[in-house]
Write a protein that holds these residues in place. Structure first.
Motif, PDB file in Angstrom:
ATOM      1  N   ASN A  64     -10.074  16.838   1.793  1.00 39.96           N
ATOM      2  CA  ASN A  64      -9.533  15.501   1.623  1.00 39.96           C
ATOM      3  C   ASN A  64      -8.544  15.504   0.467  1.00 39.96           C
ATOM      4  N   THR A  65      -7.250  15.313   0.748  1.00 41.22           N
ATOM      5  CA  THR A  65      -6.238  15.399  -0.298  1.00 41.22           C
ATOM      6  C   THR A  65      -6.350  14.249  -1.303  1.00 41.22           C
ATOM      7  N   ARG A  66      -6.860  13.130  -0.865  1.00 41.46           N
ATOM      8  CA  ARG A  66      -7.049  11.991  -1.773  1.00 41.46           C
ATOM      9  C   ARG A  66      -8.072  12.337  -2.851  1.00 41.46           C
ATOM     10  N   THR A  67      -9.188  12.925  -2.430  1.00 41.60           N
ATOM     11  CA  THR A  67     -10.201  13.349  -3.394  1.00 41.60           C
ATOM     12  C   THR A  67      -9.673  14.465  -4.284  1.00 41.60           C
ATOM     13  N   ALA A  68      -8.911  15.385  -3.685  1.00 40.70           N
ATOM     14  CA  ALA A  68      -8.348  16.490  -4.462  1.00 40.70           C
ATOM     15  C   ALA A  68      -7.414  15.980  -5.550  1.00 40.70           C
ATOM     16  N   MET A  69      -6.655  14.924  -5.262  1.00 37.08           N
ATOM     17  CA  MET A  69      -5.759  14.343  -6.256  1.00 37.08           C
ATOM     18  C   MET A  69      -6.555  13.797  -7.442  1.00 37.08           C
ATOM     19  N   ALA A  70      -7.641  13.099  -7.160  1.00 35.17           N
ATOM     20  CA  ALA A  70      -8.476  12.558  -8.228  1.00 35.17           C
ATOM     21  C   ALA A  70      -9.098  13.674  -9.063  1.00 35.17           C
TER      22      ALA A  70
ATOM     23  N   SER B 144      -4.454   4.387  -1.216  1.00 30.25           N
ATOM     24  CA  SER B 144      -4.467   5.590  -0.374  1.00 30.25           C
ATOM     25  C   SER B 144      -5.697   5.682   0.504  1.00 30.25           C
ATOM     26  N   SER B 145      -6.471   4.628   0.566  1.00 28.61           N
ATOM     27  CA  SER B 145      -7.696   4.650   1.363  1.00 28.61           C
ATOM     28  C   SER B 145      -7.393   4.959   2.824  1.00 28.61           C
ATOM     29  N   GLY B 146      -8.125   5.922   3.369  1.00 25.28           N
ATOM     30  CA  GLY B 146      -7.960   6.291   4.768  1.00 25.28           C
ATOM     31  C   GLY B 146      -6.875   7.311   5.042  1.00 25.28           C
ATOM     32  N   LEU B 147      -6.195   7.786   3.973  1.00 26.43           N
ATOM     33  CA  LEU B 147      -5.083   8.720   4.166  1.00 26.43           C
ATOM     34  C   LEU B 147      -5.399  10.111   3.637  1.00 26.43           C
TER      35      LEU B 147
ATOM     36  N   LYS C 292       0.827  -1.202   0.000  1.00 29.85           N
ATOM     37  CA  LYS C 292       0.000   0.000   0.000  1.00 29.85           C
ATOM     38  C   LYS C 292       0.866   1.258   0.000  1.00 29.85           C
ATOM     39  N   THR C 293       1.937   1.245   0.794  1.00 34.61           N
ATOM     40  CA  THR C 293       2.796   2.427   0.880  1.00 34.61           C
ATOM     41  C   THR C 293       3.445   2.731  -0.453  1.00 34.61           C
ATOM     42  N   TRP C 294       4.117   1.741  -1.020  1.00 32.04           N
ATOM     43  CA  TRP C 294       4.848   2.013  -2.254  1.00 32.04           C
ATOM     44  C   TRP C 294       3.939   2.045  -3.467  1.00 32.04           C
TER      45      TRP C 294
ATOM     46  N   ARG D  64       2.610  11.549   4.978  1.00 31.16           N
ATOM     47  CA  ARG D  64       1.808  10.912   6.018  1.00 31.16           C
ATOM     48  C   ARG D  64       1.634   9.414   5.812  1.00 31.16           C
ATOM     49  N   SER D  65       2.095   8.880   4.681  1.00 30.34           N
ATOM     50  CA  SER D  65       1.866   7.467   4.379  1.00 30.34           C
ATOM     51  C   SER D  65       2.983   6.557   4.872  1.00 30.34           C
ATOM     52  N   VAL D  66       4.120   7.136   5.253  1.00 28.66           N
ATOM     53  CA  VAL D  66       5.262   6.314   5.666  1.00 28.66           C
ATOM     54  C   VAL D  66       5.748   6.754   7.038  1.00 28.66           C
ATOM     55  N   GLU D  67       6.481   5.844   7.694  1.00 36.61           N
ATOM     56  CA  GLU D  67       7.059   6.200   8.977  1.00 36.61           C
ATOM     57  C   GLU D  67       8.222   7.165   8.775  1.00 36.61           C
ATOM     58  N   GLU D  68       8.605   7.823   9.845  1.00 40.00           N
ATOM     59  CA  GLU D  68       9.598   8.894   9.753  1.00 40.00           C
ATOM     60  C   GLU D  68      10.921   8.422   9.169  1.00 40.00           C
TER      61      GLU D  68
END
Length: 415
Positions: A90-96, A205-208, A24-26, A145-149
């Motif tokens: 919602n940035t996910r929706t904005a991307m679409a 990207s669901s939930g992000l 999911k991340t990559w 926000r999708s990956v750890e630091e």
């Protein structure tokens, strides 16, 4: 006896969960990077076929430079408002929605180009500029926000490399697309890349989509605008992006009209200039951290120091091997600075206004990207390519002066 199977089952479940999480991340990073790659190719591709567009639309160098510059000009105006909106939506929706906007802009530009309507082509490109800045801001937000630091810098580095990848794609394939399908097809050709990216991005990207951060306040924005060091690094970004877009916009025309290369060959040669940025942008932070012990100023100073003589001397050579070498070295040097500038400016301000500083750096850098193709076209029209590259070299020399005075973030103290 029953503990072991349960432990084994738990281990397998954890491994599967880790594999799913990595996918999911990559998948998300790859998807959003493909979207950005398609937009970057759409953004630069008119530069690869400028002579054809000028003949078809009966326009001069300045007007043709506007075909590239208008997207950056739109992004300069839209960047901060888009960031404020993205903080509240919602940035996910904005991307679409941005990808759908690119589709509309592409079809509009294609039909306008076929009918010879220059103003409509420009208007379509302005709409594309809005899609570009939304994808860039939303992409950095959602990838961060999708990956750890521990992997965040790597993931963001992969995303930002989509810019030079897209530029190389547009520069290299634009002449071929124009030859096969007519030059207006360049506005449609890269929509497919963005759509593939969206197909990969959406399920991963669901939930992000929702950011927990609040939009920068007016006070925070004012703190950035009053910071002399932010303006200094912003000036370096302006000069760096000006050089980057000038060469991307007018390098192909110079090789075609003066050196005598075919449009297809010149496009492939100039494509090397942004392509080398894939390595430069992803390695700039490591170079600064490891070779210079975390200092930023030596990298930026070295970038302009190397680029200046290469830009000034570019029109004095006719050897293709020499020109290719100059483009590769200049492209690496300039984009090394571009890759580091956003980290640089963040470290010059209090962490609470770091995002505002990055937004400011984006706007100032894109202002240089907007002006360079247009101003470059005006100088080419008035005095020729030799003078235009000399002026560009003067900007690089000014970058040396500014970089010499640039502060080290480690020396900054915040209240």
């Amino acid at each position: 006896m029953t503990g072991r199977p349960e432990s084994g089952t738990s281990t397998v479940s954890e491994e599967l969960a880790t594999v799913e999480s990595n996918w999911k991340t990559w998948g998300l990073v790859g998807g959003v990077s493909l979207i950005s790659t398609g937009l970057a190719a759409y953004e630069i591709v008119p530069a690869s076929v400028t002579p054809i567009i000028r003949d078809s639309l009966q326009i001069g160098p300045t007007a043709s430079g506007f075909l590239v510059g208008i997207m950056f000009g739109t992004a300069v105006v839209a960047s901060l408002p888009a960031g404020a909106v993205l903080d509240r939506t919602n940035t996910r929706t904005a991307m679409a929605l941005a990808v759908l906007t690119l589709l509309v802009a592409g079809v509009w530009g294609w039909t306008a180009g076929r009918s010879g309507d220059y103003r409509a082509v420009i208007a379509s490109r302005a709409v594309g500029g809005v899609a570009y800045v939304v994808v860039w801001n939303a992409g950095i937000d959602i990838v961060s926000r999708s990956v750890e630091e521990s992997r965040r810098a790597t993931a963001v580095g992969v995303f930002t490399a989509s810019g030079p990848i897209g530029f190389a794609l547009g520069q290299g394939t634009g002449p071929l697309i124009a030859a096969w399908f007519g030059w207006p097809a360049i506005f449609l050709a890269f929509n497919g890349v963005a759509l593939v990216g969206l197909a990969l991005f959406w399920p991963t990207s669901s939930g992000l989509g929702c950011s927990s951060s609040s939009a920068p306040s007016l006070t925070e924005f004012g703190d950035v605008l009053r910071n002399r060091n932010v303006w200094l690094v912003g000036g370096l970004g302006f000069l760096g992006y000006s050089l980057y877009l000038f060469i991307n916009s007018w390098g192909s025309s110079y090789l075609t009209e003066v050196v005598g290369l075919s449009l297809g060959v010149s496009g492939l040669v100039v494509a090397l200039f942004p392509a080398v940025g894939i390595l430069a942008r992803m390695s700039s932070g490591a170079l600064s951290d490891q070779l210079f012990a975390g200092r930023r100023q030596p990298v930026v100073l070295g970038s302009f120091f190397v680029a200046t003589p290469l830009v000034i001397g570019f029109t004095y050579f006719r050897s293709i091997a020499v020109l290719v070498a100059m483009l590769l070295v200049a492209g690496f040097a300039i984009q090394l600075m571009l890759g580091l500038s956003f980290t640089y400016v963040r470290e010059l301000v209090d962490p609470r206004v770091a995002a505002t500083a990055v937004a400011f750096q984006t706007s100032v850098g894109l202002a240089g990207a907007f002006l360079a193709p247009i101003a470059g076209g005006a100088v080419v029209d008035a005095a020729g390519f030799d003078t235009a590259f000399l002026v560009a070299g003067g900007l690089a020399a000014l970058g040396i002066v500014l970089a010499w005075w640039a502060p080290e973030p480690a020396n900054q103290q915040f209240g």
